[in-house]
Design a protein around this motif. Structure first.
Motif, PDB file in Angstrom:
ATOM      1  N   CYS A   1       1.186  -1.468  -0.209  1.00  0.00           N
ATOM      2  CA  CYS A   1      -0.264  -0.008  -0.146  1.00  0.00           C
ATOM      3  C   CYS A   1       0.874   1.557  -0.235  1.00  0.00           C
ATOM      4  O   CYS A   1       0.148   2.262  -0.813  1.00  0.00           O
ATOM      5  N   CYS A   2       1.650   0.950   0.296  1.00  0.00           N
ATOM      6  CA  CYS A   2       2.979   2.132   0.749  1.00  0.00           C
ATOM      7  C   CYS A   2       3.238   3.148  -0.851  1.00  0.00           C
ATOM      8  O   CYS A   2       2.868   3.507  -1.440  1.00  0.00           O
ATOM      9  N   VAL A   3       3.660   1.803  -1.166  1.00  0.00           N
ATOM     10  CA  VAL A   3       4.606   1.416  -2.697  1.00  0.00           C
ATOM     11  C   VAL A   3       3.506   2.529  -3.882  1.00  0.00           C
ATOM     12  O   VAL A   3       3.738   3.133  -4.317  1.00  0.00           O
ATOM     13  N   ASN A   4       1.786   1.713  -3.880  1.00  0.00           N
ATOM     14  CA  ASN A   4       1.549   2.121  -4.754  1.00  0.00           C
ATOM     15  C   ASN A   4       0.818   3.037  -4.433  1.00  0.00           C
ATOM     16  O   ASN A   4       0.713   4.492  -5.244  1.00  0.00           O
ATOM     17  N   ASP A   5       0.919   4.232  -2.760  1.00  0.00           N
ATOM     18  CA  ASP A   5       0.264   5.179  -2.883  1.00  0.00           C
ATOM     19  C   ASP A   5       1.326   6.436  -3.821  1.00  0.00           C
ATOM     20  O   ASP A   5       0.730   7.128  -4.129  1.00  0.00           O
ATOM     21  N   VAL A   6       3.160   5.940  -2.920  1.00  0.00           N
ATOM     22  CA  VAL A   6       3.661   6.146  -3.728  1.00  0.00           C
ATOM     23  C   VAL A   6       3.370   6.691  -5.009  1.00  0.00           C
ATOM     24  O   VAL A   6       3.523   7.794  -6.098  1.00  0.00           O
ATOM     25  N   ALA A   7       3.701   5.715  -5.884  1.00  0.00           N
ATOM     26  CA  ALA A   7       3.256   5.694  -7.323  1.00  0.00           C
ATOM     27  C   ALA A   7       2.390   6.419  -7.527  1.00  0.00           C
ATOM     28  O   ALA A   7       2.252   6.575  -9.022  1.00  0.00           O
ATOM     29  N   ASP A   8       0.894   6.599  -7.324  1.00  0.00           N
ATOM     30  CA  ASP A   8      -0.093   6.471  -7.961  1.00  0.00           C
ATOM     31  C   ASP A   8      -0.198   7.965  -7.866  1.00  0.00           C
ATOM     32  O   ASP A   8      -1.596   8.667  -7.701  1.00  0.00           O
ATOM     33  N   ARG A   9       0.080   8.743  -6.402  1.00  0.00           N
ATOM     34  CA  ARG A   9       0.005  10.092  -5.757  1.00  0.00           C
ATOM     35  C   ARG A   9      -0.850  10.577  -6.429  1.00  0.00           C
ATOM     36  O   ARG A   9      -1.043  11.792  -6.800  1.00  0.00           O
ATOM     37  N   ASP A  10      -0.076  11.058  -8.710  1.00  0.00           N
ATOM     38  CA  ASP A  10      -0.451  11.727  -8.940  1.00  0.00           C
ATOM     39  C   ASP A  10      -1.894  11.606  -9.818  1.00  0.00           C
ATOM     40  O   ASP A  10      -2.437  12.773  -9.901  1.00  0.00           O
ATOM     41  N   PHE A  11      -2.183   9.829  -9.237  1.00  0.00           N
ATOM     42  CA  PHE A  11      -3.354   9.871 -10.195  1.00  0.00           C
ATOM     43  C   PHE A  11      -4.276   9.932  -9.103  1.00  0.00           C
ATOM     44  O   PHE A  11      -5.620  10.186  -9.432  1.00  0.00           O
ATOM     45  N   ASP A  12      -4.455   9.201  -7.647  1.00  0.00           N
ATOM     46  CA  ASP A  12      -5.362   9.560  -7.160  1.00  0.00           C
ATOM     47  C   ASP A  12      -5.578  10.705  -6.787  1.00  0.00           C
ATOM     48  O   ASP A  12      -6.849  10.497  -6.164  1.00  0.00           O
TER      49      ASP A  12
END
Length: 298
Positions: free
Chosen positions: A70-81
């Protein structure tokens, strides 16, 4: 002079609260989706109860690695989220937690999980590196792969060969590959339901998902993937002689899959999200059948 008391500004959330939100601590459905097939494989590998040590390793390891992911995913997707209403207030996306903090937390959690794997055997440790690589690759797959849910399916299934390796001193039979294939079908089913929730937002911001790729065939493919999961795990269970307890669990899982069809067939956000959130019960039904069947054989 007015005697009215000015309202207090909202209190800032503590770091612990933000970190728990980051790893979705209040949403256990995520790690339960990983846990049931992993434990099911553990029971298949051991021919029954695998012992408290391996049970603890795989339960805690699953929770830790899902949290790290979840930590890695949220960093990778922060500009999309930030463009998706459902995810705009995630700690990293909102700026409440920095990317450095999130990655540091993810690293600590992954190291803790690795410490658990070190208590098994060398082949299982080797498998853990492959599992970590796929976990790290998934958040970026949606930029280049038309069906990133397939990558997630492999990542969410790596506990299966690791379970066999841990129980059987590094040996991973063909049965593990079949169970992995079946579980891949289940992950494709429930994560496509999840992607159907955000399809409009994902189309607008340019993310690739199975819901977009499949188009009007999304519901049909979801149901076909459920069938693949139940057929493969059903074959494995009956071949192992798990009897009526397993059959009962399989029927309960099939009933839930049919219920999910009623939720997703009109493709409403509410229905698709409800189906996704309740998928862990489908997985639990199969796992309960595996446990019950092995107990009957004992």
């Amino acid at each position: 002079m007015s005697s009215a008391i000015a309202p207090k500004p909202p209190a800032r959330r503590g770091r612990l609260s933000l970190y728990l939100d980051l790893v979705r601590w209040d949403r256990p459905a995520g790690w339960l989706l990983l846990l049931w097939p992993t434990l099911g494989a553990l029971w298949f590998a051991a021919g029954g109860f695998p012992g408290w040590h391996l049970l603890a390793v795989f339960v805690l390891g699953t929770i830790l690695m899902r949290s790290a992911g979840c930590c890695v995913n949220d960093v990778a997707d922060r500009d999309f989220d930030r463009h998706v209403k459902r995810t705009a207030q995630r700690p990293v996306t909102s700026g409440a937690v920095s990317t450095r903090e999130a990655l540091a937390l993810g690293a600590v959690l992954a190291l803790a999980a690795f410490g658990l794997v070190l208590t098994t055997n060398r082949p299982t440790v080797a498998w853990s590196f492959g599992a970590l690589a796929i976990t790290l690759a998934y958040p970026f797959a949606k930029r280049v792969v038309s069906m990133p849910q397939a990558v997630l399916g492999i990542a969410f299934s790596m506990g299966i060969p690791m379970a066999f390796s841990a129980v059987r001193d590094g040996a991973v039979p063909m049965l593990a590959a079949w169970l992995l294939l079946g579980n891949l079908g289940w992950v494709l089913a429930y994560d496509t339901e999840y992607a159907m929730v955000d399809r409009d937002d994902d189309l607008r911001i340019g993310i690739k998902t199975s819901a977009i790729t499949l188009g009007r065939f999304d519901v049909a493919v979801v149901m076909a993937c459920y069938m693949l999961f139940l057929a493969v795990w059903g074959w494995a269970g009956f071949a192992a002689g798990l009897g009526w307890p397993f059959a009962l669990g399989l029927v309960a899982a099939a009933g839930q899959a049919l219920w999910h069809w009623t939720l997703i067939r009109h493709r409403t956000r509410e229905g698709c999200f409800r189906a996704f959130r309740h998928n862990h019960w489908l997985g639990f039904a199969v796992f309960a059948g595996v446990v019950g069947g092995h107990a009957l054989r004992a």
